[in-house]
Design an enzyme around this catalytic site. Sequence first.
Site, mmCIF file in Angstrom:
data_model
loop_
_atom_site.group_PDB
_atom_site.id
_atom_site.type_symbol
_atom_site.label_atom_id
_atom_site.label_comp_id
_atom_site.label_asym_id
_atom_site.label_seq_id
_atom_site.Cartn_x
_atom_site.Cartn_y
_atom_site.Cartn_z
ATOM 1 N N GLY A 13 17.392 -33.798 -9.591
ATOM 2 C CA GLY A 13 16.784 -35.109 -9.357
ATOM 3 C C GLY A 13 15.726 -35.058 -8.269
ATOM 4 O O GLY A 13 15.721 -34.162 -7.428
ATOM 5 N N ARG A 17 13.892 -41.442 -2.951
ATOM 6 C CA ARG A 17 14.287 -42.500 -2.005
ATOM 7 C C ARG A 17 14.859 -41.946 -0.707
ATOM 8 O O ARG A 17 15.114 -42.680 0.235
ATOM 9 C CB ARG A 17 15.250 -43.477 -2.684
ATOM 10 N N ASN A 360 36.154 -14.496 38.029
ATOM 11 C CA ASN A 360 35.677 -15.827 38.393
ATOM 12 C C ASN A 360 34.153 -15.816 38.420
ATOM 13 O O ASN A 360 33.529 -15.040 39.147
ATOM 14 C CB ASN A 360 36.224 -16.214 39.763
#
Length: 452
Positions: A13, A17, A360
């Site tokens: 398709g 739109r 850390n």
Amino acid sequence: MSETCLTVILAAGEGTRMRSRLPKVLHPIGGRPLIRHVLAAVAETASAVAVVVAPDHAAVEAEVGKADSRAAVFVQAERRGTAHAVLAARAAITGGADVVVVFGDTPLITAGTLIRLRGALTDGAAVAVLGFRPADPTGYGRLVMQDGELTAIREEKDASQAERALTLCNAGAMALAGASALALLERIDDRNAKREYYLTDAVAIARARGLRVTAIETEEDEVRGINTKAQLAEAEAVLQRRLRQRWLDAGVTMTAPETVFLSPDTELAPDVTIEPHVVFGEGVVVEEGAVIRAFSHLEGARVGRNARVGPYARLRPGADLAEDVHVGNFVEVKATRIERGAKANHLTYLGDARVGEGANIGAGTITCNYDGLAKHHTDIGKDAFIGSNSALVAPVKVGDGAYVGSGSVITANVPADALALGRGQQVVKEGWAARLRNLRARAKKKPMPAAE
Ligand code: UD1
Ligand code: CA
């Protein structure tokens, strides 16, 4: 009902739109193109799959190939309607196999419904149609019933006032019994308002030939057709509701589920907590007890048991967080394994790296992984401590237990248990600020030169 079943997915398709350059069926919901959702539902039910695409839609063809290598792709040379599109796959409609037609723009359809639709052919019907009652029927074909039997489907543009008032609509999916499928499809003409070959005309043609036609009903949420961007957003909302419900049922805690966006492949363990406004892209696994705090974005990542992520964290593909890892606010992680108990709590980028157990990573640490040509690896050892605002210039290694002083630019490997400092030396000038203030004060006391 024939033994075998061919499912034809219509994806040629125009989708004008949508007002987009992207072919309609490639628009995403849940981060995946519409056509991939349909292929997934169909894969569970059909013995063969054909997808009809437009000639200018190589990207659709590529997506189909990627999603389902079994699917045969057919090109509809001209867009002349849904029946014309089905016949583009004519070469696949052979051997009297039942044909199920589904639309590429109806992504929420489930395998269960497709099985039920085809099952409706068992008692001798030639055509079975899937119906639903939308809140707003505008734009949908109406199912015209007489004495409890489906006699025709009328497209809105061709419908009379009375027919437009009908509430039962065509969802788009249709099953055609193998014995008569091709004969019916070939009789369809284009005498209608849009000069198109309407698949829906198969109903009236079958009736005229004395063949039985039947309809089954399903929920609107499953068969929303997408013709506009607004309908795309509605379908996304339905999909997200389904996904959230699935994980709530599985024991995940979400304080504001309506603000959490999931991917169909997201995997969440029981006792995972998701705070508000979290977005999951494809390929995320979160293990038991982990907490994903607000405003985090995750994609292609694993979050280990009891780990904490966010608020405002970004995990990109290849982020792999082990048990008890903490990744805090404004931290980005990519292609990096963070081992058990390691922490990067603030303002950090970790890319192409490994962070060892218990390490850390101080605030503002950056792995400089890219030199403008290639990506390089950073390796941070177990229990290493990276001081705040450090730049680790890859390729580089920081050994187990080593310290990097704040504000360092680290360009050479740091041995285990060493301290590395890579920053300018601090200079202190005693009394300097006080002297400056005195000078300024004296300058202010000088009389202003008289104006002429
Ligand atoms: C269609 C149905 C309508 C139904 C609605 C449900 C027809 C004639 N109408 O209308 O009854 O209520 O779906 O959502 O069947 N396509 C092609 N080639 C074409 C035309 C369409 O491949 O030449 C594909 C589209 O990509 C799409 C599907 O077929 O995936 C449906 O086409 P679309 O134009 O969206 O039909 P609707 O007007 O929505
Ligand atoms: Ca449509």
